[in-house]
Design a protein around this motif. Sequence first.
Motif, PDB file in Angstrom:
ATOM      1  N   CYS A 153     -20.406   0.456  13.990  1.00 28.54           N
ATOM      2  CA  CYS A 153     -20.091   1.894  13.894  1.00 28.54           C
ATOM      3  C   CYS A 153     -21.224   2.769  14.420  1.00 28.54           C
ATOM      4  O   CYS A 153     -21.024   3.951  14.702  1.00 28.54           O
TER       5      CYS A 153
ATOM      6  N   VAL B 273     -20.589  -0.673   0.698  1.00 22.62           N
ATOM      7  CA  VAL B 273     -20.746   0.022   1.988  1.00 22.62           C
ATOM      8  C   VAL B 273     -20.761   1.533   1.753  1.00 22.62           C
ATOM      9  O   VAL B 273     -21.615   2.255   2.288  1.00 22.62           O
ATOM     10  N   PHE B 274     -19.849   1.983   0.926  1.00 21.69           N
ATOM     11  CA  PHE B 274     -19.755   3.417   0.599  1.00 21.69           C
ATOM     12  C   PHE B 274     -21.098   3.918   0.046  1.00 21.69           C
ATOM     13  O   PHE B 274     -21.636   4.940   0.482  1.00 21.69           O
TER      14      PHE B 274
ATOM     15  N   PHE C 207     -23.143   5.281  10.413  1.00 20.93           N
ATOM     16  CA  PHE C 207     -23.524   4.187   9.509  1.00 20.93           C
ATOM     17  C   PHE C 207     -22.464   3.100   9.616  1.00 20.93           C
ATOM     18  O   PHE C 207     -21.267   3.411   9.648  1.00 20.93           O
ATOM     19  N   GLY C 208     -22.899   1.852   9.649  1.00 17.17           N
ATOM     20  CA  GLY C 208     -21.883   0.807   9.714  1.00 17.17           C
ATOM     21  C   GLY C 208     -22.427  -0.583   9.500  1.00 17.17           C
ATOM     22  O   GLY C 208     -23.563  -0.782   9.052  1.00 17.17           O
TER      23      GLY C 208
ATOM     24  N   ASN D 262     -14.552   7.360   6.390  1.00 16.96           N
ATOM     25  CA  ASN D 262     -13.781   7.710   5.203  1.00 16.96           C
ATOM     26  C   ASN D 262     -14.067   9.188   4.943  1.00 16.96           C
ATOM     27  O   ASN D 262     -15.237   9.583   4.890  1.00 16.96           O
TER      28      ASN D 262
ATOM     29  N   ASN E 258     -10.604   4.949  11.319  1.00 20.47           N
ATOM     30  CA  ASN E 258     -11.961   4.595  11.728  1.00 20.47           C
ATOM     31  C   ASN E 258     -11.884   3.781  13.024  1.00 20.47           C
ATOM     32  O   ASN E 258     -11.420   2.638  13.008  1.00 20.47           O
TER      33      ASN E 258
ATOM     34  N   ARG F 234      -5.300  -5.519   2.991  1.00 22.67           N
ATOM     35  CA  ARG F 234      -4.943  -4.094   2.979  1.00 22.67           C
ATOM     36  C   ARG F 234      -6.143  -3.155   2.880  1.00 22.67           C
ATOM     37  O   ARG F 234      -6.102  -2.037   3.384  1.00 22.67           O
ATOM     38  N   ASP F 235      -7.229  -3.610   2.212  1.00 22.14           N
ATOM     39  CA  ASP F 235      -8.363  -2.696   2.070  1.00 22.14           C
ATOM     40  C   ASP F 235      -8.981  -2.372   3.424  1.00 22.14           C
ATOM     41  O   ASP F 235      -9.502  -1.276   3.636  1.00 22.14           O
TER      42      ASP F 235
ATOM     43  N   THR G 128       0.865  -1.179   0.000  1.00 27.55           N
ATOM     44  CA  THR G 128       0.000   0.000   0.000  1.00 27.55           C
ATOM     45  C   THR G 128       0.903   1.231   0.000  1.00 27.55           C
ATOM     46  O   THR G 128       2.125   1.103   0.005  1.00 27.55           O
TER      47      THR G 128
ATOM     48  N   LEU H 126     -20.111  -6.460   5.404  1.00 22.22           N
ATOM     49  CA  LEU H 126     -19.049  -5.952   6.283  1.00 22.22           C
ATOM     50  C   LEU H 126     -19.158  -6.726   7.580  1.00 22.22           C
ATOM     51  O   LEU H 126     -20.062  -6.484   8.375  1.00 22.22           O
TER      52      LEU H 126
ATOM     53  N   GLY I 229     -16.190  -2.835  -0.036  1.00 17.68           N
ATOM     54  CA  GLY I 229     -16.060  -1.400   0.240  1.00 17.68           C
ATOM     55  C   GLY I 229     -16.993  -0.508  -0.541  1.00 17.68           C
ATOM     56  O   GLY I 229     -17.624   0.396   0.003  1.00 17.68           O
TER      57      GLY I 229
ATOM     58  N   THR J  12      -9.088   7.768   1.357  1.00 17.91           N
ATOM     59  CA  THR J  12      -9.753   7.757   2.671  1.00 17.91           C
ATOM     60  C   THR J  12      -9.544   9.018   3.508  1.00 17.91           C
ATOM     61  O   THR J  12     -10.285   9.247   4.458  1.00 17.91           O
TER      62      THR J  12
ATOM     63  N   ILE K  25     -16.588   9.856   2.334  1.00 25.00           N
ATOM     64  CA  ILE K  25     -17.998   9.660   2.721  1.00 25.00           C
ATOM     65  C   ILE K  25     -18.505  10.925   3.415  1.00 25.00           C
ATOM     66  O   ILE K  25     -19.564  11.458   3.076  1.00 25.00           O
TER      67      ILE K  25
ATOM     68  N   MET L 289     -14.884  -6.725   3.826  1.00 28.68           N
ATOM     69  CA  MET L 289     -15.870  -5.698   3.430  1.00 28.68           C
ATOM     70  C   MET L 289     -15.934  -5.581   1.918  1.00 28.68           C
ATOM     71  O   MET L 289     -14.913  -5.636   1.239  1.00 28.68           O
TER      72      MET L 289
ATOM     73  N   VAL M 165      -5.821  -0.662   6.503  1.00 30.21           N
ATOM     74  CA  VAL M 165      -5.398   0.744   6.496  1.00 30.21           C
ATOM     75  C   VAL M 165      -6.464   1.672   7.075  1.00 30.21           C
ATOM     76  O   VAL M 165      -6.181   2.834   7.371  1.00 30.21           O
TER      77      VAL M 165
HETATM   78  O1  UT7 Z   1     -17.155   2.158   9.254  1.00 30.87           O
HETATM   79  C1  UT7 Z   1     -17.970   1.305   8.513  1.00 30.87           C
HETATM   80  C2  UT7 Z   1     -18.086   1.591   7.178  1.00 30.87           C
HETATM   81  N1  UT7 Z   1     -16.917   1.470   6.345  1.00 30.87           N
HETATM   82  C3  UT7 Z   1     -16.931   2.267   5.318  1.00 30.87           C
HETATM   83  O2  UT7 Z   1     -17.781   3.091   5.212  1.00 30.87           O
HETATM   84  C4  UT7 Z   1     -15.910   2.083   4.215  1.00 30.87           C
HETATM   85  C5  UT7 Z   1     -16.567   2.308   2.892  1.00 30.87           C
HETATM   86  N2  UT7 Z   1     -15.730   2.031   1.751  1.00 30.87           N
HETATM   87  C6  UT7 Z   1     -14.615   2.749   1.470  1.00 30.87           C
HETATM   88  O3  UT7 Z   1     -14.284   3.643   2.199  1.00 30.87           O
HETATM   89  C7  UT7 Z   1     -13.849   2.442   0.206  1.00 30.87           C
HETATM   90  O4  UT7 Z   1     -14.578   1.534  -0.573  1.00 30.87           O
HETATM   91  C8  UT7 Z   1     -12.409   1.902   0.470  1.00 30.87           C
HETATM   92  C9  UT7 Z   1     -11.539   3.002   0.994  1.00 30.87           C
HETATM   93  C10 UT7 Z   1     -12.456   0.744   1.453  1.00 30.87           C
HETATM   94  C11 UT7 Z   1     -11.809   1.380  -0.838  1.00 30.87           C
HETATM   95  O5  UT7 Z   1     -11.778   2.409  -1.803  1.00 30.87           O
HETATM   96  P1  UT7 Z   1     -12.275   2.135  -3.282  1.00 30.87           P
HETATM   97  O6  UT7 Z   1     -12.059   3.375  -4.040  1.00 30.87           O
HETATM   98  O7  UT7 Z   1     -13.690   1.600  -3.207  1.00 30.87           O
HETATM   99  O8  UT7 Z   1     -11.271   1.054  -3.794  1.00 30.87           O
HETATM  100  P2  UT7 Z   1     -11.537  -0.442  -4.290  1.00 30.87           P
HETATM  101  O9  UT7 Z   1     -11.922  -1.319  -3.148  1.00 30.87           O
HETATM  102  O10 UT7 Z   1     -12.429  -0.419  -5.479  1.00 30.87           O
HETATM  103  O11 UT7 Z   1     -10.099  -0.837  -4.786  1.00 30.87           O
HETATM  104  C12 UT7 Z   1      -9.459  -0.173  -5.866  1.00 30.87           C
HETATM  105  C13 UT7 Z   1      -8.091  -0.764  -6.047  1.00 30.87           C
HETATM  106  C14 UT7 Z   1      -8.090  -2.282  -6.126  1.00 30.87           C
HETATM  107  O12 UT7 Z   1      -7.110  -2.675  -7.041  1.00 30.87           O
HETATM  108  P3  UT7 Z   1      -7.504  -3.079  -8.544  1.00 30.87           P
HETATM  109  O13 UT7 Z   1      -8.451  -4.232  -8.410  1.00 30.87           O
HETATM  110  O14 UT7 Z   1      -8.146  -1.851  -9.123  1.00 30.87           O
HETATM  111  O15 UT7 Z   1      -6.203  -3.426  -9.151  1.00 30.87           O
HETATM  112  C15 UT7 Z   1      -7.679  -2.701  -4.744  1.00 30.87           C
HETATM  113  O16 UT7 Z   1      -7.057  -3.963  -4.729  1.00 30.87           O
HETATM  114  O17 UT7 Z   1      -7.262  -0.440  -4.916  1.00 30.87           O
HETATM  115  C16 UT7 Z   1      -6.708  -1.624  -4.376  1.00 30.87           C
HETATM  116  N3  UT7 Z   1      -6.545  -1.446  -2.929  1.00 30.87           N
HETATM  117  C17 UT7 Z   1      -5.446  -0.888  -2.403  1.00 30.87           C
HETATM  118  N4  UT7 Z   1      -4.332  -0.403  -2.950  1.00 30.87           N
HETATM  119  C18 UT7 Z   1      -3.405   0.111  -2.123  1.00 30.87           C
HETATM  120  C19 UT7 Z   1      -7.396  -1.767  -1.948  1.00 30.87           C
HETATM  121  N5  UT7 Z   1      -6.878  -1.412  -0.754  1.00 30.87           N
HETATM  122  C20 UT7 Z   1      -5.665  -0.876  -1.010  1.00 30.87           C
HETATM  123  C21 UT7 Z   1      -4.661  -0.328  -0.202  1.00 30.87           C
HETATM  124  N6  UT7 Z   1      -3.554   0.156  -0.790  1.00 30.87           N
HETATM  125  N7  UT7 Z   1      -4.774  -0.263   1.136  1.00 30.87           N
END
Ligand code: UT7
Length: 333
Positions: free
Chosen positions: A115, A228-229, A320-321, A263, A290, A156-157, A31, A196, A225, A40, A266, A223, A160
């Motif tokens: 949450c 949830v978003f 929200f969670g 996030n 978070n 990692r998703d 990451t 989630l 993600g 985020t 969000i 999750m 972090v």
């Molecule tokens: O508190 C409870 C509620 N939780 C939330 O509200 C969280 C809601 N969701 C989110 O905040 C977002 O969906 C995340 C921050 C978790 C993820 O962001 P995203 O823009 O939806 O990314 P994604 O999951 O679509 O992943 C995009 C890319 C993927 O790679 P490919 O498939 O495009 O090659 C992931 O594998 O980013 C990759 N990825 C990472 N890369 C670097 C996922 N996590 C990471 C990471 N570092 N930590």
Amino acid sequence: MLSTHSRFVGTGYYVPERIVTNHELSEVMDTSDEWIVERTGIRQRRWVPEGMTGAEMARRASMMALTDGDLVPADIDAIVLGTLSPDHFFPGTGVFLQRALGLEGVPCLDLRAQCSGFVYGLSVADAWIRSGQYETVLVVGVEIQSTGLDMSTRGRDMAVLFGDGAGAAVLQATQNENQGILTTRIHADGRHAEILWAEAASSSHHPRIDAKMIEEGRHFPTMEGKEVFRHAVTRMPEAVLEVLGENGLEPDDIDLLIPHQANLRISQMVQRRLGLSDEKVFNNIEKYGNTTAATIPIALAEAVREGLVNRGDLVCMVAFGSGFTWGASLVRW
Ligand code: UT7
């Protein structure tokens, strides 16, 4: 006759000393600081040292809230504690907190609303106070996430995003109609429970966890993600509008919105959907990540200390969670 409801008499929080930066995480998984900040808004989070328990963090946050309200533990009539990371499978963290506060006899209710735990807690505490059952209720949100995350690239998703911490508030009965909780509304939709969640350890498995499950990482939270978003940015504004509407108020009347810190993107979307200016929305996710049930009470305690919440202000907390669960609480400070 004036009706009894609750007002906030004290707030407090505790976060562990250890700061973990995005750079540190990038040394153990694939990451980067750039990715995390961009997606985020998080720059660092706190992790507990070995031996620190949720109950101990909750005790520290609670003592700060009690001191803030010129109260002592013996003034507490009931404890409501929200967490998704209890110190033990059972009993709940609430009784360990009660013991640490030197209390006995007062009820301890652990809430499992993830949450939304703190907003759910406010709903319960305010209902108890309105019914006349209790006069002074301690509401706590506490979380230790760092011991339960998959710190490899596979996780990692999630890894972090989360951090450790505790926040607390003391609610007390009042008949002052110009102050206190106006309305709290809470909701859930279990159709999305697995989007989630942490599957194991679980009483639906026999044994509750085994080596194969651990190898497959089924004890780590997972999750979808994007889903949830999508739900978060719909449900959070909806919940705010619900509590405002019940009081004949508009988004413009809000002095400070404290959204659950999941996030920054969000929170910004919720802000836009409600048409609020930057200074009306409190964010501290860049420092703590978070902390699930603890984000709102930590943010509230910080906002109070930063002078952003003053007598007469209209404050709205919205969460929200996982569950999904969500809700909002509208308060005349
Ligand atoms: O508190 C409870 C509620 N939780 C939330 O509200 C969280 C809601 N969701 C989110 O905040 C977002 O969906 C995340 C921050 C978790 C993820 O962001 P995203 O823009 O939806 O990314 P994604 O999951 O679509 O992943 C995009 C890319 C993927 O790679 P490919 O498939 O495009 O090659 C992931 O594998 O980013 C990759 N990825 C990472 N890369 C670097 C996922 N996590 C990471 C990471 N570092 N930590």
